[in-house]
Design a protein around this motif. Sequence first.
Motif, PDB file in Angstrom:
ATOM      1  N   THR A 280       0.827  -1.202   0.000  1.00 21.15           N
ATOM      2  CA  THR A 280       0.000   0.000   0.000  1.00 21.15           C
ATOM      3  C   THR A 280       0.865   1.259   0.000  1.00 21.15           C
ATOM      4  OG1 THR A 280      -1.759  -1.151   1.201  1.00 21.15           O
ATOM      5  CG2 THR A 280      -1.794   1.258   1.244  1.00 21.15           C
ATOM      6  N   ALA A 281       1.906   1.245   0.832  1.00 17.18           N
ATOM      7  CA  ALA A 281       2.797   2.406   0.906  1.00 17.18           C
ATOM      8  C   ALA A 281       3.519   2.626  -0.421  1.00 17.18           C
ATOM      9  CB  ALA A 281       3.802   2.220   2.032  1.00 17.18           C
ATOM     10  N   LEU A 282       3.975   1.539  -1.043  1.00 14.21           N
ATOM     11  CA  LEU A 282       4.674   1.639  -2.330  1.00 14.21           C
ATOM     12  C   LEU A 282       3.723   2.150  -3.417  1.00 14.21           C
ATOM     13  CD1 LEU A 282       6.779  -1.662  -2.284  1.00 14.21           C
ATOM     14  CD2 LEU A 282       7.688   0.663  -2.210  1.00 14.21           C
ATOM     15  N   SER A 283       2.507   1.635  -3.428  1.00 15.83           N
ATOM     16  CA  SER A 283       1.527   2.059  -4.435  1.00 15.83           C
ATOM     17  C   SER A 283       1.180   3.539  -4.270  1.00 15.83           C
ATOM     18  CB  SER A 283       0.261   1.205  -4.326  1.00 15.83           C
ATOM     19  OG  SER A 283       0.541  -0.153  -4.598  1.00 15.83           O
ATOM     20  N   ASN A 284       1.056   3.985  -3.021  1.00 15.08           N
ATOM     21  CA  ASN A 284       0.773   5.402  -2.779  1.00 15.08           C
ATOM     22  C   ASN A 284       1.930   6.286  -3.238  1.00 15.08           C
ATOM     23  OD1 ASN A 284      -1.742   4.907  -1.718  1.00 15.08           O
ATOM     24  ND2 ASN A 284      -1.085   4.958   0.411  1.00 15.08           N
ATOM     25  N   SER A 285       3.164   5.832  -2.982  1.00 12.33           N
ATOM     26  CA  SER A 285       4.337   6.594  -3.424  1.00 12.33           C
ATOM     27  C   SER A 285       4.376   6.683  -4.943  1.00 12.33           C
ATOM     28  CB  SER A 285       5.613   5.930  -2.907  1.00 12.33           C
ATOM     29  OG  SER A 285       5.666   5.956  -1.502  1.00 12.33           O
ATOM     30  N   LYS A 286       4.069   5.581  -5.594  1.00 14.75           N
ATOM     31  CA  LYS A 286       4.055   5.564  -7.060  1.00 14.75           C
ATOM     32  C   LYS A 286       2.984   6.516  -7.598  1.00 14.75           C
ATOM     33  CE  LYS A 286       3.147   2.495 -10.980  1.00 14.75           C
ATOM     34  NZ  LYS A 286       2.854   1.114 -11.419  1.00 14.75           N
ATOM     35  N   SER A 287       1.791   6.465  -7.011  1.00 17.18           N
ATOM     36  CA  SER A 287       0.698   7.340  -7.465  1.00 17.18           C
ATOM     37  C   SER A 287       1.053   8.811  -7.261  1.00 17.18           C
ATOM     38  CB  SER A 287      -0.586   7.000  -6.709  1.00 17.18           C
ATOM     39  OG  SER A 287      -1.005   5.681  -6.991  1.00 17.18           O
ATOM     40  N   ALA A 288       1.683   9.115  -6.117  1.00 14.81           N
ATOM     41  CA  ALA A 288       2.063  10.503  -5.837  1.00 14.81           C
ATOM     42  C   ALA A 288       3.090  10.994  -6.854  1.00 14.81           C
ATOM     43  CB  ALA A 288       2.621  10.601  -4.422  1.00 14.81           C
ATOM     44  N   LEU A 289       4.066  10.166  -7.165  1.00 12.03           N
ATOM     45  CA  LEU A 289       5.096  10.547  -8.139  1.00 12.03           C
ATOM     46  C   LEU A 289       4.495  10.718  -9.528  1.00 12.03           C
ATOM     47  CD1 LEU A 289       8.051   8.236  -7.027  1.00 12.03           C
ATOM     48  CD2 LEU A 289       7.995  10.726  -6.905  1.00 12.03           C
ATOM     49  N   GLN A 290       3.632   9.788  -9.928  1.00 16.06           N
ATOM     50  CA  GLN A 290       3.005   9.882 -11.247  1.00 16.06           C
ATOM     51  C   GLN A 290       2.167  11.150 -11.370  1.00 16.06           C
ATOM     52  OE1 GLN A 290       0.984   6.059 -11.212  1.00 16.06           O
ATOM     53  NE2 GLN A 290       2.346   5.263 -12.797  1.00 16.06           N
ATOM     54  N   SER A 291       1.410  11.442 -10.328  1.00 14.20           N
ATOM     55  CA  SER A 291       0.562  12.634 -10.347  1.00 14.20           C
ATOM     56  C   SER A 291       1.392  13.905 -10.440  1.00 14.20           C
ATOM     57  CB  SER A 291      -0.307  12.654  -9.077  1.00 14.20           C
ATOM     58  OG  SER A 291      -1.065  13.831  -9.020  1.00 14.20           O
ATOM     59  N   GLU A 292       2.432  14.003  -9.599  1.00 13.38           N
ATOM     60  CA  GLU A 292       3.296  15.190  -9.609  1.00 13.38           C
ATOM     61  C   GLU A 292       4.009  15.338 -10.943  1.00 13.38           C
ATOM     62  OE1 GLU A 292       4.736  18.635  -7.987  1.00 13.38           O
ATOM     63  OE2 GLU A 292       3.422  17.235  -6.948  1.00 13.38           O
ATOM     64  N   TYR A 293       4.525  14.225 -11.473  1.00 14.33           N
ATOM     65  CA  TYR A 293       5.246  14.251 -12.746  1.00 14.33           C
ATOM     66  C   TYR A 293       4.318  14.710 -13.881  1.00 14.33           C
ATOM     67  CZ  TYR A 293       7.660  12.601 -16.917  1.00 14.33           C
ATOM     68  OH  TYR A 293       8.238  12.522 -18.154  1.00 14.33           O
ATOM     69  N   SER A 294       3.124  14.110 -13.954  1.00 12.94           N
ATOM     70  CA  SER A 294       2.193  14.449 -15.034  1.00 12.94           C
ATOM     71  C   SER A 294       1.831  15.926 -15.017  1.00 12.94           C
ATOM     72  CB  SER A 294       0.929  13.595 -14.924  1.00 12.94           C
ATOM     73  OG  SER A 294       1.226  12.228 -15.094  1.00 12.94           O
ATOM     74  N   TYR A 295       1.595  16.444 -13.820  1.00 12.68           N
ATOM     75  CA  TYR A 295       1.183  17.853 -13.716  1.00 12.68           C
ATOM     76  C   TYR A 295       2.324  18.798 -14.103  1.00 12.68           C
ATOM     77  CZ  TYR A 295      -0.549  22.213 -11.735  1.00 12.68           C
ATOM     78  OH  TYR A 295      -0.943  23.511 -11.562  1.00 12.68           O
ATOM     79  N   GLN A 296       3.505  18.568 -13.540  1.00  7.48           N
ATOM     80  CA  GLN A 296       4.642  19.433 -13.847  1.00  7.48           C
ATOM     81  C   GLN A 296       5.043  19.322 -15.320  1.00  7.48           C
ATOM     82  OE1 GLN A 296       5.743  21.673 -11.848  1.00  7.48           O
ATOM     83  NE2 GLN A 296       4.531  20.986 -10.088  1.00  7.48           N
ATOM     84  N   TYR A 297       4.970  18.114 -15.874  1.00  3.02           N
ATOM     85  CA  TYR A 297       5.295  17.911 -17.295  1.00  3.02           C
ATOM     86  C   TYR A 297       4.295  18.675 -18.171  1.00  3.02           C
ATOM     87  CZ  TYR A 297       6.835  15.475 -21.514  1.00  3.02           C
ATOM     88  OH  TYR A 297       7.332  15.170 -22.757  1.00  3.02           O
ATOM     89  N   SER A 298       3.021  18.645 -17.780  1.00  2.00           N
ATOM     90  CA  SER A 298       1.992  19.361 -18.537  1.00  2.00           C
ATOM     91  C   SER A 298       2.262  20.860 -18.543  1.00  2.00           C
ATOM     92  CB  SER A 298       0.607  19.089 -17.943  1.00  2.00           C
ATOM     93  OG  SER A 298       0.269  17.732 -18.046  1.00  2.00           O
ATOM     94  N   LEU A 299       2.671  21.395 -17.400  1.00  2.00           N
ATOM     95  CA  LEU A 299       2.962  22.824 -17.315  1.00  2.00           C
ATOM     96  C   LEU A 299       4.107  23.206 -18.243  1.00  2.00           C
ATOM     97  CD1 LEU A 299       2.713  23.462 -13.451  1.00  2.00           C
ATOM     98  CD2 LEU A 299       1.096  24.189 -15.209  1.00  2.00           C
TER      99      LEU A 299
END
Length: 464
Positions: free
Chosen positions: A131-150
């Motif tokens: 669960t902790a690993l999956s949450n870390s992965k989701s957080a990184l993916q979300s942050e990456y996608s948003y910053q990349y979009s900007l």
Amino acid sequence: MKKIVFTAMILFLAVMGIFASNYSDIISSAKENNISLKNAEISYLNSKLTIEKSELEDEVNITISGKAQVSPDLSITPTVTIVLPNDGSTTISATTPFSMSYSDTSKLSFTPSISVSHTFDLSGYDSDIITALSNSKSALQSEYSYQYSLLNFENSVISLMKSLINLEKNIENQKYSIQKSEKSLNDKLTLGQITTSSITYNQLANQLELSKNTLSAYERQYENAKKQYKDLTGLEWEGVENLPNPELSLASLSTGNTNVIIKSIDVEIAKNNIEAKNALINPKNVKVNGSVSGTGIKNEIASQKALSASAGATYSNGNWSLGTSLSSSYNLNNTSFDTPSVTISGSWSNKTAAKADELQLKVLENNLISATNSFQDEYTSYLQSFNALQLEVMQYEFSCSQTAANSDYLKANLENVRAYYEAGLATEQELKDAEFNVKLDEYTQTVLVLDGLTLANKIKMLNL
């Protein structure tokens, strides 16, 4: 030297963009005006909320229940169960059954009890890791996608500004070329070098008409680009000024970028899936429990009071288990202990799903191999992209040096031509050509800085 070149360019461009819009204002307005970017931000915020929700600590679970029965006596059985938020799910249960006779209120009975149980997992596997690993992965993916979009959006705005400036340069160049061609053609006619019926005149007239058609095409493209700019930024195109200095320092990350880190998390998840399956197939735990209860009975014959207690433990390993328990009671009427009793229990069952478990483990092991290969491929891809971008930075810096040298040459040439013209050694057209070349170079320098800003964003995107 590079910083000096960039600074000189930006100062030069600031002078030419007196009525232009500030670069940062353009980017900010474009971001505010773009619906897709706003949706990306909402998606990013929702993702953070979802992760925050999944990371909430478990709370104490309290359940209160009870039942009442009227037939033929009144009986009430209230129960409170508490489950603590720990790995062993410690459970505490308390109940106080009570009964009373309607016909004879002296007939009372109550048997309060409390029990506690806790399970110790001996497998060494923590179920919260995935669960902790999956949450870390989701957080990184979300942050990456948003910053990349900007960053990607900012580059799209820069690209449109470059198109507008290049079109302005082409229009200016085409107009100047047409003006020179018209003057040359009129001069030849005036001097009698050609006539309107000559082949040379027709050729020159056709070339002039072709140049005018090209100019019209540029102007149509320019108007369309201005409309796209208005739609994208919400602003009218007035040029751009105050361009920031492109930051082109490039250093590789030892851990790779976010995409590489996400792949490494996939490897850890694959490893933990194997451990979780092994823990499920071969569970190892000890469950301990204990309870204390009391008995109170009062009627017309006598009253009875007693206490009972028990404790036990069960060890489970795979498909077998072994347990033992000890119980005893104490009679409060005659203050004596009953003979304690010891119970030993055990069980065994064959593994009917052994083959299926074996195949599932093989699938999970293959998933681990695949995740490891994907991680290595992603890291290799990152290094290749880094090397390609490093070469692109070197080429851009070379272009800056060449442009700066050419700008110095054009300015020096203008001063020389102006001096020759004043001395009567150069024509007015030669002076105009020298002045026009310096003017066109202003567009070139603006585009070059915008290229640098695009490259700076590409560096940021690589190392997100």
